[in-house]
Write a protein that holds these residues in place. Structure first.
Motif, PDB file in Angstrom:
ATOM      1  N   SER A 122       0.824  -1.210   0.000  1.00  0.00           N
ATOM      2  CA  SER A 122       0.000   0.000   0.000  1.00  0.00           C
ATOM      3  C   SER A 122       0.856   1.258   0.000  1.00  0.00           C
ATOM      4  O   SER A 122       0.390   2.330  -0.392  1.00  0.00           O
ATOM      5  N   GLU A 140      -0.447  -1.401  -9.483  1.00  0.00           N
ATOM      6  CA  GLU A 140      -0.469  -1.354  -8.032  1.00  0.00           C
ATOM      7  C   GLU A 140      -1.469  -2.367  -7.496  1.00  0.00           C
ATOM      8  O   GLU A 140      -2.485  -2.655  -8.131  1.00  0.00           O
ATOM      9  N   PRO A 143      -5.335   0.434  -4.188  1.00  0.00           N
ATOM     10  CA  PRO A 143      -5.677   1.657  -4.912  1.00  0.00           C
ATOM     11  C   PRO A 143      -5.010   2.890  -4.307  1.00  0.00           C
ATOM     12  O   PRO A 143      -4.784   2.960  -3.098  1.00  0.00           O
ATOM     13  N   ASP A 144      -4.676   3.834  -5.185  1.00  0.00           N
ATOM     14  CA  ASP A 144      -4.116   5.130  -4.771  1.00  0.00           C
ATOM     15  C   ASP A 144      -2.751   5.017  -4.124  1.00  0.00           C
ATOM     16  O   ASP A 144      -2.355   5.891  -3.341  1.00  0.00           O
ATOM     17  N   THR A 145      -2.020   3.971  -4.435  1.00  0.00           N
ATOM     18  CA  THR A 145      -0.640   3.860  -3.953  1.00  0.00           C
ATOM     19  C   THR A 145       0.237   4.909  -4.624  1.00  0.00           C
ATOM     20  O   THR A 145       1.122   5.491  -4.005  1.00  0.00           O
ATOM     21  N   ASN A 147       0.475   8.436  -7.300  1.00  0.00           N
ATOM     22  CA  ASN A 147      -0.197   9.479  -8.045  1.00  0.00           C
ATOM     23  C   ASN A 147      -0.302   9.022  -9.492  1.00  0.00           C
ATOM     24  O   ASN A 147       0.659   8.497 -10.054  1.00  0.00           O
ATOM     25  N   ASN A 148      -1.464   9.195 -10.071  1.00  0.00           N
ATOM     26  CA  ASN A 148      -1.692   8.658 -11.412  1.00  0.00           C
ATOM     27  C   ASN A 148      -1.055   9.551 -12.466  1.00  0.00           C
ATOM     28  O   ASN A 148      -1.728  10.193 -13.279  1.00  0.00           O
ATOM     29  N   CYS A 155      -4.765  -0.408 -11.026  1.00  0.00           N
ATOM     30  CA  CYS A 155      -4.887  -1.196  -9.793  1.00  0.00           C
ATOM     31  C   CYS A 155      -5.352  -2.600 -10.158  1.00  0.00           C
ATOM     32  O   CYS A 155      -6.469  -2.790 -10.650  1.00  0.00           O
TER      33      CYS A 155
END
Length: 354
Positions: A122, A140, A143-145, A147-148, A155
Motif C-alpha cells: 500500500s 499497483e 488503490p491510490d498507492t 499518483n496517477n 490497480c
C-alpha cells in the motif's frame, strides 16, 4: 518477444514476478531474469528454464554511513553491468516488481524499451517511486498507492501463486476442530511466538483447537514445549511446503500483514487476525492491515505480548460467531481484484499495440 524480469530479494518480490513471467512464457515468449546470485530467484528461474543473469546490489535505506557509501558504489557498478546485460539480452519489454536490486537495471533498461513495474504494498518502496517516473504502466495492488502520473496507473491486486489461487473451498460443516493457521514469515516472528507461548502456558485453550504454526528461522523449543503442555494438536514447521493445503483446511489465519500474505489470505477467502510488524518501513504493514479491516475482512491486534489475552478472547469470540466468520471470509474475497497476473499480461500487450 524477449521478456526481461527484474526481481529479487524476498519472496514478496519474486513470486509475483514469477506469476507474471509464466503468463508470457505460456504465450511462447522467451524469459530472461536478472537477480542476485545464489538466491531464491536464481533457483526459481533455473527451475523454470529461464535464462538467469546475476547482479550485485545493496540496500540503502536504514543503513549506517559506511554501508550507504558501499551501496552507492554497488549501484554505479550495477549500472555498468546492467548496460552490458541489456545489450546482450535485447529485451522487448522489462517488468520489475520493486526492491533495491531492480533500480539500476530498471533505469538503464527504460532507456531502450518499455518498462512496466508492479508494487505489492500500500506504500510504494523507494525504488518503485523512482522507476514510476520511467514506467510505461505502473501496476499497483492497493488503490491510490501512486499518483496517477500521465494516467498510467492500473490497480490490479497482487499476482498470486497458481497453487494458492486455484485451491477449492471445502465443506467443513461437520468439522469439530477449530483450525488455526499461524504465519510467521520466512524469517519467523519472535513476537508472535511469544504471544502464543504466553497464551498456551497461562490460559486454558479449548481442547478442540488445532494449530499449524509456521515459524520461519525461529524454531523454538520453548514454543514446542508450550504446545505440548497445552495438550492441543499442533504442527510446527519452518516452511510450509504445502501452504495451499494449510490455507484450505484452516478456519482462521493469524499473521503479519505483508502485502503478499494478506493478498493470499484474501485469495483463499479466509478471515484473519493481523499483527502488523511494528518496524515495517513507513508503517506499511499496518496500512495493509487497516485496508483489510476497513473492508470487514480482518481484525488487527498490536504485536505485543501484553495483547496475548486480547488475541485469545478474540479467537473465542470469532469461533462462536459463525456469521461473523463467514462475513469476514466473504469480505476477504472482495478486497482485491482477481486474476492479477492475467490482467497485467493483457494490459502490457494492449499497451504495445497503441
Amino acid at each position: 518477444m524477449n521478456i526481461l524480469i527484474i526481481a529479487g530479494g524476498t519472496g514478496g518480490h519474486v513470486y509475483p514476478a514469477l506469476s507474471i513471467a509464466n503468463e508470457f512464457k505460456d504465450d511462447g515468449n522467451t524469459i530472461y531474469w536478472i537477480g542476485k546470485k545464489n538466491s531464491l530467484e536464481e533457483n526459481i528461474a533455473l527451475s523454470e528454464n529461464f535464462s538467469f543473469f546475476p547482479i550485485n546490489a545493496q540496500g540503502f535505506l536504514g543503513k549506517n554511513f559506511f554501508a550507504k557509501i558501499s551501496s552507492i558504489f554497488f549501484f554505479f557498478t550495477a549500472l555498468i553491468r546492467s548496460f552490458f546485460l541489456i545489450s546482450i539480452i535485447k529485451p522487448d519489454i522489462i517488468i520489475t516488481t520493486g526492491g533495491y536490486l531492480t533500480l539500476a537495471p530498471g533505469l538503464i533498461g527504460s532507456l531502450f524499451c518499455p518498462l512496466f513495474i508492479h508494487e505489492q504494498n500500500s506504500v510504494p518502496g523507494l525504488t518503485n517511486r523512482i522507476l514510476h517516473k520511467r514506467s510505461k504502466i505502473t501496476f499497483e495492488a492497493f488503490p491510490d498507492t501512486f499518483n496517477n502520473l500521465k494516467n498510467k496507473v492500473k490497480c490490479v491486486g497482487n499476482p498470486i501463486r497458481e497453487k494458492i489461487a486455484n485451491i477449492s473451498l471445502i465443506n467443513k460443516s461437520n468439522e469439530t476442530k477449530f483450525n488455526i493457521l499461524i504465519l510467521g514469515g520466512s524469517q519467523g516472528s519472535k513476537q508472535i511466538n511469544d504471544i502464543l507461548i504466553n497464551i498456551l502456558l497461562t490460559k486454558k485453550v479449548p481442547s478442540h483447537w488445532s494449530f499449524i504454526h509456521q515459524v520461519g528461522k525461529l524454531t523454538s523449543k520453548k514454543l514446542k514445549d508450550a504446545y505440548i503442555e497445552s495438550g492441543n494438536e499442533f504442527i510446527i514447521e519452518e516452511f510450509l511446503e504445502n501452504i495451499a493445503e494449510a490455507y484450505q483446511f484452516c478456519d482462521i489465519v493469524i499473521s503479519r500483514s505483508g502485502a503478499m500474505t494478506v493478498s493470499e489470505i484474501c485469495s483463499v477467502k479466509k478471515p484473519s487476525i493481523l499483527l502488523p510488524l511494528p518496524w515495517s518501513s513507513e508503517n506499511h504493514q499496518y496500512i495493509n492491515a487497516q485496508y483489510l479491516k476497513n473492508r470487514g475482512a480482518a481484525e488487527i491486534i498490536d504485536s505485543d505480548v501484553s495483547n496475548s489475552i486480547r488475541l485469545l478472547e478474540l479467537l473465542i469470540d470469532l469461533e462462536s460467531d459463525h456469521n461473523r466468520l463467514n462475513s469476514m471470509a466473504y469480505s476477504a474475497s472482495k478486497v482485491f481484484p482477481q486474476f492479477a497476473s492475467k490482467n497485467i499480461y493483457k494490459s502490457i500487450n494492449e499497451s504495445l499495440t497503441i
